[in-house]
Design a protein around this motif. Structure first.
Motif, PDB file in Angstrom:
ATOM      1  N   GLU A   1      35.377  46.584  33.870  1.00  0.00           N
ATOM      2  CA  GLU A   1      35.080  46.516  35.295  1.00  0.00           C
ATOM      3  C   GLU A   1      33.585  46.328  35.494  1.00  0.00           C
ATOM      4  OE1 GLU A   1      35.642  49.386  39.127  1.00  0.00           O
ATOM      5  OE2 GLU A   1      37.211  49.414  37.606  1.00  0.00           O
TER       6      GLU A   1
ATOM      7  N   GLU B   1      36.935  42.718  44.612  1.00  0.00           N
ATOM      8  CA  GLU B   1      38.375  42.739  44.334  1.00  0.00           C
ATOM      9  C   GLU B   1      38.868  41.366  43.903  1.00  0.00           C
ATOM     10  OE1 GLU B   1      40.287  44.279  47.836  1.00  0.00           O
ATOM     11  OE2 GLU B   1      39.386  46.264  47.576  1.00  0.00           O
TER      12      GLU B   1
ATOM     13  N   GLU C   1      37.488  40.634  40.370  1.00  0.00           N
ATOM     14  CA  GLU C   1      38.197  41.393  39.338  1.00  0.00           C
ATOM     15  C   GLU C   1      39.572  40.802  39.065  1.00  0.00           C
ATOM     16  OE1 GLU C   1      37.177  44.188  37.328  1.00  0.00           O
ATOM     17  OE2 GLU C   1      35.318  43.256  38.007  1.00  0.00           O
TER      18      GLU C   1
END
Length: 119
Positions: free
Chosen positions: A19, A102, A105
């Motif tokens: 991440e 978001e 990712e």
């Protein structure tokens, strides 16, 4: 060989980590751009469908990183705004960054699963 080297560098950079935050994505912009340029240099050697299937998520990621980076100058404007406008800007920036993170990712997760087209 150049494609493998470039891919190895990318996979072992922060873009290969579980991440990333906004700053980490922005730091990887140059590395990703170089990787995509290497792919472009050799692109005509491979079938277009396979090549573009692999490259499109990474191109989307680069665009998302560029969008994140374009938000950075807005932080400098906060000092020139009154408290209410500054708070509103902070909230808008947080929402926009969260949305972009978001999307990045999700795209990165999918891109890392793809098999390189040159192998």
């Amino acid at each position: 060989e150049r494609l493998d080297d470039s891919w190895h560098t990318l996979r072992h950079s922060a873009l290969g980590k579980p991440e990333l935050d906004v700053a980490q994505y922005i730091q990887q912009k140059g590395k990703l751009r170089r990787n995509l340029m290497v792919g472009l240099c050799f692109s005509e050697l491979y079938p277009e469908v396979e090549r573009m299937t692999f490259r499109m998520p990474w191109l989307d990621i680069l665009r998302g990183i560029e969008d994140l980076d374009m938000l950075s100058p807005l932080l400098d404007l906060r000092d020139e705004l009154d408290t209410e406008d500054s708070t509103e800007l902070d909230e808008w920036l947080a929402r926009k960054q969260r949305f972009l993170l978001e999307a990045l990712e999700q795209s990165r997760g999918q891109a890392l699963l793809l098999q390189p087209y040159w192998r």
